[in-house]
Design an enzyme around this catalytic site. Structure first.
Site, PDB file in Angstrom:
ATOM      1  N   ASN A  91       0.810  -1.216   0.000  1.00  0.00           N
ATOM      2  CA  ASN A  91       0.000   0.000   0.000  1.00  0.00           C
ATOM      3  C   ASN A  91       0.846   1.270   0.000  1.00  0.00           C
ATOM      4  O   ASN A  91       0.403   2.313  -0.495  1.00  0.00           O
ATOM      5  CB  ASN A  91      -0.958   0.004   1.197  1.00  0.00           C
ATOM      6  CG  ASN A  91      -1.991  -1.107   1.103  1.00  0.00           C
ATOM      7  OD1 ASN A  91      -2.432  -1.460   0.014  1.00  0.00           O
ATOM      8  ND2 ASN A  91      -2.364  -1.685   2.235  1.00  0.00           N
ATOM      9  N   THR A 117       2.538  -7.333   2.636  1.00  0.00           N
ATOM     10  CA  THR A 117       1.275  -6.659   2.923  1.00  0.00           C
ATOM     11  C   THR A 117       0.583  -7.319   4.105  1.00  0.00           C
ATOM     12  O   THR A 117       0.762  -8.524   4.350  1.00  0.00           O
ATOM     13  CB  THR A 117       0.353  -6.678   1.685  1.00  0.00           C
ATOM     14  OG1 THR A 117      -0.762  -5.822   1.908  1.00  0.00           O
ATOM     15  CG2 THR A 117      -0.131  -8.082   1.352  1.00  0.00           C
ATOM     16  N   PRO A 126      -2.728  -8.689   5.582  1.00  0.00           N
ATOM     17  CA  PRO A 126      -4.095  -9.081   5.220  1.00  0.00           C
ATOM     18  C   PRO A 126      -5.106  -8.362   6.113  1.00  0.00           C
ATOM     19  O   PRO A 126      -4.940  -8.302   7.326  1.00  0.00           O
ATOM     20  CB  PRO A 126      -4.108 -10.591   5.465  1.00  0.00           C
ATOM     21  CG  PRO A 126      -2.672 -10.999   5.391  1.00  0.00           C
ATOM     22  CD  PRO A 126      -1.906  -9.846   5.959  1.00  0.00           C
ATOM     23  N   GLY A 149       4.581  -2.473  11.484  1.00  0.00           N
ATOM     24  CA  GLY A 149       3.587  -1.616  12.119  1.00  0.00           C
ATOM     25  C   GLY A 149       4.244  -0.606  13.029  1.00  0.00           C
ATOM     26  O   GLY A 149       5.479  -0.493  13.081  1.00  0.00           O
ATOM     27  N   HIS A 163      10.839  -6.036  11.305  1.00  0.00           N
ATOM     28  CA  HIS A 163      11.197  -4.635  11.473  1.00  0.00           C
ATOM     29  C   HIS A 163      11.837  -4.549  12.854  1.00  0.00           C
ATOM     30  O   HIS A 163      11.174  -4.746  13.867  1.00  0.00           O
ATOM     31  CB  HIS A 163       9.955  -3.752  11.414  1.00  0.00           C
ATOM     32  CG  HIS A 163       9.464  -3.503  10.028  1.00  0.00           C
ATOM     33  ND1 HIS A 163       9.085  -4.514   9.178  1.00  0.00           N
ATOM     34  CD2 HIS A 163       9.299  -2.338   9.334  1.00  0.00           C
ATOM     35  CE1 HIS A 163       8.696  -3.976   8.018  1.00  0.00           C
ATOM     36  NE2 HIS A 163       8.829  -2.669   8.083  1.00  0.00           N
ATOM     37  N   GLU A 177      13.607   0.021  14.912  1.00  0.00           N
ATOM     38  CA  GLU A 177      13.139   1.284  14.332  1.00  0.00           C
ATOM     39  C   GLU A 177      13.130   2.388  15.378  1.00  0.00           C
ATOM     40  O   GLU A 177      13.238   3.573  15.051  1.00  0.00           O
ATOM     41  CB  GLU A 177      11.734   1.118  13.763  1.00  0.00           C
ATOM     42  CG  GLU A 177      11.662   0.332  12.479  1.00  0.00           C
ATOM     43  CD  GLU A 177      10.263   0.369  11.894  1.00  0.00           C
ATOM     44  OE1 GLU A 177      10.042   1.196  10.997  1.00  0.00           O
ATOM     45  OE2 GLU A 177       9.411  -0.426  12.328  1.00  0.00           O
TER      46      GLU A 177
END
Length: 393
Positions: free
Chosen positions: A27, A107, A109, A206, A233, A236
């Site tokens: 996205n 992505t 879901p 996220g 990730h 961060e």
């Protein structure tokens, strides 16, 4: 690269070489033109105030607060099956146009009862988007290495497909840090169901200040046990305890890694965990004050496994070619350094041995062609270039 000609040649070099993208959120890679079009429709329906986002969509080089504005818009758009299919198709086309020959698209879901969307139907829309690409040969099946959208009705159709550019696609399902353990496990189980459609791994992503590592650990462990690759990730934000726990999990790759301490890097070095580097993203999201301070420099100098990525091409107004040029211009890389970075990425893909073999062939063929075009490589003709590529792996 101080002279204008050198700059132009390096930019063209970065654009022309085959590239591998391993950290791209579906996205976040939506085209600005598509985003503008869809936002206008939402404005006409009264779902959003179009005037609030129009200037942000049209802007190149967005601030962190402006990026968050678009994140909210992405979430609204991601509730429609047709939109998801369209975005997927366009994202694949855009990466292929940038000479990306292998793309791992990640992505999360989505569930949205009011739209009749489940995690499974969301992923069907993504796969439908892959199948709808008609300007390229798209290979995404794990069950075979055939291109998925080649028509076999006539020999002429087949021949035409063979002349088109081929891009290898694999999918990663993302666990959002806002999710529960049960929801995370549902995502892993869905990934296992969809293996034959190109799903090869799990991503944890996220808001990095939301959720706790222990919430997602059972699902991530299960994914590993079932043979799915895992990327996280990691780092961060500054969170020493979580970073250590993530490294102890030994994921196949980590993304960003902006706040690892010296001992964390030593552990990552010993474990040889590849790092997905997203230069523009880290700068735009203010993970560092200037690109010159990026940990890419130390990792590259120390020969740590790494791969340059975009994160969100649309959100951060970048391309993978731009990320390679940014690395070259900032850290003094030459053409050979850039090609080595691109070639080494083959070893970090989740697509399996057959895909890696195909990619080595693509890089070898491309190197010979590059030697005919770029002055600094003209001396490396024919088999010499093939040997050069082998030495870079």
């Amino acid at each position: 690269m101080e002279r204008g000609g050198d700059v132009a040649e390096m930019k063209e070099w970065c654009r022309s070489i085959p590239k591998i993208e391993l950290h791209a959120h579906l996205n976040g890679c939506i085209r600005d033109s598509t985003l503008l079009e869809l936002a206008k429709v939402l404005g006409e329906k009264g779902i959003i105030n179009f005037a609030d986002v129009e200037h942000v969509i049209r802007k190149c080089g967005r601030s962190l607060s402006e990026c968050f504005q678009l994140f909210d818009l992405f979430h609204i758009l991601a509730t429609d099956h047709g939109t998801i299919s369209r975005i997927t198709k366009e994202v694949v086309e855009d990466f292929a146009a940038d000479e990306v020959v292998y793309l791992e698209l990640r992505t999360t879901p989505k569930n949205n009862e009011t739209k009749g969307m489940t995690k499974r139907s969301y992923m069907k829309a993504v796969i439908d988007g892959l199948r709808s690409v008609d300007a390229l040969n798209v290979s995404f099946s794990n069950s075979s290495e055939r291109t998925e959208n080649i028509s076999s009705s006539t020999q002429n159709n087949y021949a035409n497909c063979m002349e088109r550019k081929t891009i290898h696609i694999r999918l990663l399902l993302s666990i959002d840090r806002r999710e529960t353990t049960i929801a995370a496990m549902e995502t892993v189980c869905l990934a296992l169901e969809l293996r034959e459609f190109g799903v090869v791994g799990i991503d944890l992503s996220g808001n990095p200040i939301v959720g706790e590592w222990k919430t997602f650990l059972p699902a991530l462990k299960y994914a590993k046990e079932q043979g799915l690759s895992v990327t996280l990730h990691c780092g961060e934000v500054s969170n020493k305890k979580e970073i250590q726990e993530m490294l102890d999990f030994v994921p196949e790759r980590i993304g960003h890694a902006c706040f690892l301490d010296k001992d964390d890097w030593e552990k990552a070095r010993v474990l040889q965990i590849p790092v997905e580097i997203c230069l523009t993203s880290n700068l735009r999201t203010e993970r560092l004050s200037t690109i010159d301070l990026h940990h890419f420099a130390n990792l590259h100098k120390g020969n740590h496994p790494l791969v340059l990525c975009t994160d969100d091409t649309g959100l951060f107004s970048t391309t993978l070619s731009n990320e390679y040029y940014l690395a070259a211009a900032t850290f003094g890389l030459d053409q050979k350094d850039v090609l080595r970075l691109a070639t080494n990425a083959i070893e970090f893909v989740f697509g399996g041995s057959e895909v890696k073999k195909a990619l080595r062939g693509i890089f070898g063929d491309s190197a010979r062609k590059l030697a005919e075009v770029f002055p600094s490589w003209k001396s490396l003709g024919g088999e010499d270039v093939k040997v050069q590529i082998k030495s870079l792996r």
